[in-house]
Scaffold this motif. Sequence first.
Motif, mmCIF file in Angstrom:
data_model
loop_
_atom_site.group_PDB
_atom_site.id
_atom_site.type_symbol
_atom_site.label_atom_id
_atom_site.label_comp_id
_atom_site.label_asym_id
_atom_site.label_seq_id
_atom_site.Cartn_x
_atom_site.Cartn_y
_atom_site.Cartn_z
ATOM 1 N N GLY A 1 -6.066 39.293 19.985
ATOM 2 C CA GLY A 1 -5.839 40.151 18.829
ATOM 3 C C GLY A 1 -5.407 39.381 17.601
ATOM 4 O O GLY A 1 -5.820 39.683 16.466
ATOM 5 N N GLU A 2 -4.585 38.368 17.794
ATOM 6 C CA GLU A 2 -4.137 37.543 16.679
ATOM 7 C C GLU A 2 -5.315 36.872 15.981
ATOM 8 O O GLU A 2 -5.381 36.796 14.750
ATOM 9 C CB GLU A 2 -3.152 36.504 17.207
ATOM 10 C CG GLU A 2 -2.345 35.805 16.134
ATOM 11 C CD GLU A 2 -1.319 34.872 16.736
ATOM 12 O OE1 GLU A 2 -0.254 34.695 16.127
ATOM 13 O OE2 GLU A 2 -1.576 34.323 17.828
ATOM 14 N N LYS A 3 -6.285 36.427 16.784
ATOM 15 C CA LYS A 3 -7.480 35.790 16.217
ATOM 16 C C LYS A 3 -8.349 36.809 15.487
ATOM 17 O O LYS A 3 -8.887 36.530 14.411
ATOM 18 C CB LYS A 3 -8.276 35.112 17.330
ATOM 19 C CG LYS A 3 -7.546 33.954 17.998
ATOM 20 C CD LYS A 3 -8.338 33.427 19.187
ATOM 21 C CE LYS A 3 -7.576 32.316 19.903
ATOM 22 N NZ LYS A 3 -8.278 31.845 21.122
ATOM 23 N N TRP A 4 -8.495 37.995 16.094
ATOM 24 C CA TRP A 4 -9.317 39.030 15.463
ATOM 25 C C TRP A 4 -8.732 39.434 14.112
ATOM 26 O O TRP A 4 -9.462 39.614 13.136
ATOM 27 C CB TRP A 4 -9.420 40.251 16.375
ATOM 28 C CG TRP A 4 -10.139 39.989 17.660
ATOM 29 C CD1 TRP A 4 -11.144 39.077 17.872
ATOM 30 C CD2 TRP A 4 -9.908 40.631 18.922
ATOM 31 N NE1 TRP A 4 -11.553 39.125 19.179
ATOM 32 C CE2 TRP A 4 -10.821 40.061 19.849
ATOM 33 C CE3 TRP A 4 -9.048 41.641 19.357
ATOM 34 C CZ2 TRP A 4 -10.881 40.473 21.170
ATOM 35 C CZ3 TRP A 4 -9.097 42.047 20.681
ATOM 36 C CH2 TRP A 4 -9.996 41.472 21.577
ATOM 37 N N ILE A 5 -7.423 39.594 14.069
ATOM 38 C CA ILE A 5 -6.764 39.998 12.825
ATOM 39 C C ILE A 5 -6.899 38.902 11.773
ATOM 40 O O ILE A 5 -7.161 39.179 10.591
ATOM 41 C CB ILE A 5 -5.282 40.329 13.091
ATOM 42 C CG1 ILE A 5 -5.183 41.618 13.919
ATOM 43 C CG2 ILE A 5 -4.512 40.491 11.777
ATOM 44 C CD1 ILE A 5 -3.794 41.912 14.416
ATOM 45 N N LYS A 6 -6.718 37.668 12.194
ATOM 46 C CA LYS A 6 -6.828 36.546 11.255
ATOM 47 C C LYS A 6 -8.209 36.504 10.621
ATOM 48 O O LYS A 6 -8.351 36.264 9.421
ATOM 49 C CB LYS A 6 -6.543 35.232 11.987
ATOM 50 C CG LYS A 6 -6.544 34.009 11.075
ATOM 51 C CD LYS A 6 -6.185 32.756 11.861
ATOM 52 C CE LYS A 6 -6.173 31.528 10.951
ATOM 53 N NZ LYS A 6 -5.806 30.297 11.708
ATOM 54 N N THR A 7 -9.242 36.750 11.434
ATOM 55 C CA THR A 7 -10.614 36.751 10.908
ATOM 56 C C THR A 7 -10.882 37.969 10.035
ATOM 57 O O THR A 7 -11.419 37.854 8.922
ATOM 58 C CB THR A 7 -11.618 36.721 12.076
ATOM 59 O OG1 THR A 7 -11.405 35.544 12.846
ATOM 60 C CG2 THR A 7 -13.047 36.741 11.553
ATOM 61 N N TYR A 8 -10.506 39.152 10.515
ATOM 62 C CA TYR A 8 -10.800 40.403 9.812
ATOM 63 C C TYR A 8 -10.082 40.469 8.471
ATOM 64 O O TYR A 8 -10.636 40.961 7.485
ATOM 65 C CB TYR A 8 -10.386 41.572 10.694
ATOM 66 C CG TYR A 8 -10.851 42.926 10.201
ATOM 67 C CD1 TYR A 8 -12.120 43.399 10.522
ATOM 68 C CD2 TYR A 8 -10.021 43.718 9.411
ATOM 69 C CE1 TYR A 8 -12.550 44.639 10.081
ATOM 70 C CE2 TYR A 8 -10.443 44.965 8.966
ATOM 71 C CZ TYR A 8 -11.710 45.418 9.297
ATOM 72 O OH TYR A 8 -12.123 46.645 8.846
ATOM 73 N N PHE A 9 -8.845 39.981 8.429
ATOM 74 C CA PHE A 9 -8.040 40.066 7.210
ATOM 75 C C PHE A 9 -7.982 38.727 6.467
ATOM 76 O O PHE A 9 -7.053 38.482 5.688
ATOM 77 C CB PHE A 9 -6.611 40.516 7.556
ATOM 78 C CG PHE A 9 -6.515 41.948 7.987
ATOM 79 C CD1 PHE A 9 -6.331 42.961 7.053
ATOM 80 C CD2 PHE A 9 -6.621 42.295 9.320
ATOM 81 C CE1 PHE A 9 -6.247 44.282 7.444
ATOM 82 C CE2 PHE A 9 -6.529 43.620 9.727
ATOM 83 C CZ PHE A 9 -6.340 44.622 8.783
ATOM 84 N N ALA A 10 -8.976 37.876 6.691
ATOM 85 C CA ALA A 10 -8.954 36.521 6.135
ATOM 86 C C ALA A 10 -8.766 36.486 4.623
ATOM 87 O O ALA A 10 -8.090 35.614 4.091
ATOM 88 C CB ALA A 10 -10.242 35.794 6.517
ATOM 89 N N ASP A 11 -9.347 37.417 3.898
ATOM 90 C CA ASP A 11 -9.288 37.402 2.439
ATOM 91 C C ASP A 11 -8.292 38.406 1.871
ATOM 92 O O ASP A 11 -8.376 38.789 0.702
ATOM 93 C CB ASP A 11 -10.682 37.686 1.859
ATOM 94 C CG ASP A 11 -11.696 36.616 2.261
ATOM 95 O OD1 ASP A 11 -11.311 35.432 2.293
ATOM 96 O OD2 ASP A 11 -12.846 36.964 2.563
#
Length: 271
Positions: free
Chosen positions: A29-39
């Motif tokens: 989940g931490e990775k998914w959030i980092k990617t999804y909210f990258a900008d």
Amino acid sequence: MTEPLSLIAVAAAVGGAAGKFVEKAWESGEKWIKTYFADHRPKAIAQANANSASFLQELAQRIKALEDGASASKPQIESAQDHPEFSVALQRAVLTAAQTEDPEKHQLLARVLADRLAAKPEGMRAMAAKLAIDAIGLMTPGQLRLLGLVAEIRYIRPMTPLQADTFREWFDRRFSPYVEVSFNNLDLLHLEALSCLRSIPFISRDLRTILKEKVPFEIEPVILEGPPGSIVMALWNRGLQSVDLTSVGQLLGVYVSDLLTGTTTEFTGWN
């Protein structure tokens, strides 16, 4: 980014397969959030992480209950995230939870995903769960309660046989959570757009007849003459008498009902 201490504590306290499940879920989940909210702004990312951690705490307890009740085996829980279909469902639930601080939505998402884990992979309940995850994030709390009310009226029966002198107590307990529900035609249209219900204008069902089907005795008219009965009757006559819930609407409606009443409804014919 550091894993929330509260989530570490929850995983440790839960232990077993459920504890390992939530540790793996947070790692992904931490990775998914980092990617999804990258900008996105740092504060938005921090809040997204806090929201998803809150959801995973709820999910940990749900998975633990499955493990303790033997509703899902240890190997089934441990390998769940190795299956692409379940992993995608988990990802969607994490990202949906990340976007809301509403604890009830977190609880509903946890119920949907935990029950999905225990359900037959290609069964109706599993299929409806996929759509339900997205729908939760796309409706208001009031619209969720509206589904709960319709499900309570149309699809939920007393778990134990009632007598005439105990029906009023049961009725008040089940319907009191809905006394502040309100809706308009736009709410019905939105829920229809989310494939949760459909309105059939030329159909009008009688509320007393539906309630009578839940018990083997005549229902006293006075029950619908004062709150919460009179409020439920008014909402019913404003348009709910012409509404049918879809499979997704039924699933979410029952889950909302269970959440508000502290019960667990058994599903039959869904797997």
